[in-house]
Design a protein around this motif. Structure first.
Motif, PDB file in Angstrom:
ATOM      1  N   ARG A  30       5.895  66.041  23.158  1.00  0.00           N
ATOM      2  CA  ARG A  30       6.117  64.935  22.227  1.00  0.00           C
ATOM      3  C   ARG A  30       4.804  64.363  21.698  1.00  0.00           C
ATOM      4  N   ALA A  31       3.815  64.228  22.565  1.00  0.00           N
ATOM      5  CA  ALA A  31       2.516  63.686  22.139  1.00  0.00           C
ATOM      6  C   ALA A  31       1.813  64.626  21.152  1.00  0.00           C
ATOM      7  N   VAL A  32       1.990  65.924  21.323  1.00  0.00           N
ATOM      8  CA  VAL A  32       1.411  66.893  20.384  1.00  0.00           C
ATOM      9  C   VAL A  32       2.044  66.724  19.011  1.00  0.00           C
ATOM     10  N   ILE A  33       3.352  66.585  18.985  1.00  0.00           N
ATOM     11  CA  ILE A  33       4.059  66.415  17.706  1.00  0.00           C
ATOM     12  C   ILE A  33       3.605  65.132  17.028  1.00  0.00           C
ATOM     13  N   ALA A  34       3.515  64.041  17.773  1.00  0.00           N
ATOM     14  CA  ALA A  34       3.060  62.764  17.203  1.00  0.00           C
ATOM     15  C   ALA A  34       1.646  62.895  16.642  1.00  0.00           C
ATOM     16  N   GLN A  35       0.761  63.553  17.389  1.00  0.00           N
ATOM     17  CA  GLN A  35      -0.611  63.726  16.922  1.00  0.00           C
ATOM     18  C   GLN A  35      -0.653  64.597  15.664  1.00  0.00           C
TER      19      GLN A  35
END
Length: 110
Positions: A30-35
């Motif tokens: 999820r953090a990769v997608i947000a970034q």
């Protein structure tokens, strides 16, 4: 060792974040997608245009372009992207990922 679908280096203010041992900090899923969403918006220069624009109709057009840009990410559920601009210079992006639930990212002072 945990299995992740996506993994990347954490980037803040245009630089790789290092931990106490001077190793790159890794983020997952999820953090990769947000970034990735945040970087796509910054690289498109649409956030700067939105903040600089004074015409309400032109701001609405830019917001639509931003939403369409974020919607291009195939990891998101179509139709779930929502933008908020609570203060001048800040944009919040809310969306739902196909595999990891809701994601939120903030773009400030672009």
């Amino acid at each position: 060792m945990a299995d992740y679908k996506y993994q990347d280096l954490l980037i803040e203010k245009g630089d790789v974040v290092l931990d106490a041992g001077r190793n790159p900090v890794l983020i997952q899923d999820r953090a990769v997608i947000a970034q990735d969403i945040k970087h796509a918006i910054i690289e498109s220069n649409l956030a700067v245009e939105l903040i600089a624009e004074r015409s309400p109709s032109k701001k609405a057009d830019i917001r639509t372009k931003l939403e369409l840009l974020v919607e291009e990410d195939v990891r998101l559920v179509p139709g779930t992207v929502r933008l908020e601009e609570p203060t001048e210079g800040t944009i919040y992006v809310f969306a739902t990922t196909a595999d990891f639930g809701d994601v939120t990212t903030e773009i400030t002072n672009v």
